[in-house]
Design a protein around this motif. Structure first.
Motif, short mmCIF file in Angstrom:
data_model
loop_
_atom_site.label_atom_id
_atom_site.label_comp_id
_atom_site.label_asym_id
_atom_site.label_seq_id
_atom_site.Cartn_x
_atom_site.Cartn_y
_atom_site.Cartn_z
N UNK A 12 0.99 -1.09 0.12
CA UNK A 12 0.12 -0.07 0.07
C UNK A 12 0.76 1.40 -0.03
N UNK A 13 0.66 2.13 -1.14
CA UNK A 13 1.67 3.30 -1.18
C UNK A 13 1.49 4.40 0.08
N UNK A 14 0.27 4.43 0.57
CA UNK A 14 0.12 5.27 1.76
C UNK A 14 0.71 4.66 3.07
N UNK A 15 1.12 3.48 2.98
CA UNK A 15 1.66 2.82 4.15
C UNK A 15 3.42 3.09 4.37
N UNK A 16 4.02 3.49 3.15
CA UNK A 16 5.49 3.63 3.08
C UNK A 16 5.72 4.99 3.64
N UNK A 17 6.73 4.87 4.43
CA UNK A 17 7.17 6.04 5.33
C UNK A 17 8.75 6.43 4.95
N UNK A 18 9.35 5.33 4.29
CA UNK A 18 10.78 5.67 4.31
C UNK A 18 11.24 4.60 3.23
N UNK A 19 12.02 4.98 2.45
CA UNK A 19 12.97 4.22 1.47
C UNK A 19 14.56 4.17 1.93
N UNK A 20 15.19 3.08 2.24
CA UNK A 20 16.44 3.25 2.70
C UNK A 20 17.34 2.40 1.51
N UNK A 21 18.70 2.35 1.92
CA UNK A 21 19.50 1.78 0.97
C UNK A 21 20.43 0.87 1.83
N UNK A 22 20.59 -0.25 1.79
CA UNK A 22 21.45 -1.26 2.71
C UNK A 22 22.20 -2.17 1.70
N UNK A 23 23.50 -2.13 1.68
CA UNK A 23 24.48 -2.79 0.81
C UNK A 23 24.01 -2.78 -0.73
N UNK A 24 23.54 -1.49 -1.02
CA UNK A 24 23.29 -1.15 -2.47
C UNK A 24 21.67 -1.81 -2.64
N UNK A 25 21.05 -2.29 -1.79
CA UNK A 25 19.66 -2.90 -1.94
C UNK A 25 19.04 -1.61 -1.41
N UNK A 26 17.47 -1.53 -2.03
CA UNK A 26 16.62 -0.70 -1.44
C UNK A 26 15.52 -1.45 -0.55
N UNK A 27 15.08 -0.86 0.37
CA UNK A 27 13.93 -1.32 1.09
C UNK A 27 13.20 -0.15 1.58
N UNK A 28 11.78 -0.59 1.71
CA UNK A 28 10.72 0.58 2.32
C UNK A 28 10.15 -0.22 3.57
N UNK A 29 10.22 0.89 4.75
CA UNK A 29 9.37 0.70 5.69
C UNK A 29 8.07 1.42 5.78
N UNK A 30 7.22 0.52 6.58
CA UNK A 30 5.82 0.72 6.56
C UNK A 30 5.32 1.70 7.89
N UNK A 31 4.23 2.09 7.92
CA UNK A 31 3.76 3.03 9.21
C UNK A 31 3.51 1.86 10.32
N UNK A 32 2.96 0.88 9.69
CA UNK A 32 2.36 -0.37 10.89
C UNK A 32 3.47 -1.65 10.36
N UNK A 33 4.20 -1.98 11.47
CA UNK A 33 5.01 -3.15 11.50
C UNK A 33 6.44 -2.85 11.13
N UNK A 34 7.28 -3.57 11.85
CA UNK A 34 8.83 -3.52 11.66
C UNK A 34 9.57 -4.12 10.49
N UNK A 35 8.69 -4.57 9.64
CA UNK A 35 9.51 -5.26 8.54
C UNK A 35 9.94 -4.44 7.30
N UNK A 36 11.18 -4.59 6.93
CA UNK A 36 11.58 -3.82 5.80
C UNK A 36 11.42 -4.57 4.51
N UNK A 37 10.92 -4.05 3.74
CA UNK A 37 10.31 -4.79 2.58
C UNK A 37 11.33 -4.37 1.15
#
Length: 256
Positions: free
Chosen positions: A213-238
């Motif tokens: 869900x786009x409205x759930x995305x609060x952050x885009x991060x880069x780790x070891x050249x890979x992108x991840x998103x963090x969501x409003x609810x839940x601790x998982x990085x997708x």
């Protein structure tokens, strides 16, 4: 004139906790269409009685000493009955729907939730048709099916969908959890089918295994050249597939 006879379904309660059986019994006994034929506290005896008595409906605990509910379901899978798992643990959901279970109830089960489950069993065909009709009239809802049971889920209640093996896990936000009494719904629908049904302005396919869900995305991060998103609810990085990074940024910009 003779009285009209109600078709009665024979019910078996299997749980090693007497209090849990007492709770189920108190609700089930309010239904004229149901008759409890056995109350069993261990898995070994449950297998014998299911084979012997061939119940119509079985309410089955999962964590029991010696023989678990999953083992009971596996040994008796060739016997025709409707299975409802009743457990205190939500992490068994994926494994539960790999059996023939039509529902998965979390303890302590509210009477209203149990009654809804029973009504679904008693009127399963009618409810399936109603769900499909509701889906036709509500473009923001999905009908989710694992091949045995159906649920109508509003798209606004979905945080992300994850593909795990043969199944998809639909993770719900708090409003969805409150409504469905579970954090995750397991479905056999493919991610490609979900992608075609979900609103393209509200959801994005970030990875071959994830729709978010786009409205759930609060952050885009880069780790070891890979992108991840963090969501409003839940601790998982997708994870975000490399080819999807530009598409994700474009979707987020449109939402601003």
């Amino acid at each position: 004139m003779s009285e009209l006879k109600i078709a009665v379904k024979r019910v078996m309660l299997i749980d090693d906790e007497p209090a849990a059986i007492n709770h189920l019994r108190s609700v089930i006994n309010t239904f004229d269409e149901l008759e409890i034929i056995a109350e069993i506290g261990d898995g070994r005896k449950a297998i014998k009685e299911i084979i012997k008595q061939k119940p119509d409906i079985v309410f089955l605990d999962i964590e029991m000493p010696e023989v678990t509910g999953f083992e009971v379901a596996k040994v008796t899978e060739d016997i025709s009955y409707q299975l409802v798992f009743v457990t205190a643990y939500d992490h068994y959901a994926l494994e539960a729907f790999d059996t023939k279970a039509i529902d998965y109830l979390l303890k302590p089960v509210r009477p209203s939730v149990l009654k809804k489950c029973i009504n679904k069993i008693l009127h399963q065909e009618d409810m399936a048709l109603e769900a499909l009709e509701e889906q036709k009239g509500q473009s923001d809802s999905l009908v989710l099916s694992d091949g045995k049971a159906m649920r109508v889920v509003n798209q606004r209640h979905i945080t992300y969908i994850e593909g795990i093996g043969r199944y998809r896990c639909i993770h719900l936000n708090q409003a969805g959890i409150d409504l469905h009494r579970m954090p995750t719904i397991v479905s056999g629908t493919t991610l490609d089918d979900f992608e075609s049904q979900l609103s393209t302005s509200a959801f994005t396919r970030l990875h071959r295994s994830f729709i978010v869900s786009i409205e759930q995305i609060v952050e885009i991060s880069v780790e070891s050249r890979r992108h991840y998103v963090s969501l409003i609810e839940g601790d998982m990085k997708i994870p975000v597939a490399r080819a999807k990074v530009s598409e994700l940024k474009s979707a987020l910009n449109k939402g601003q």
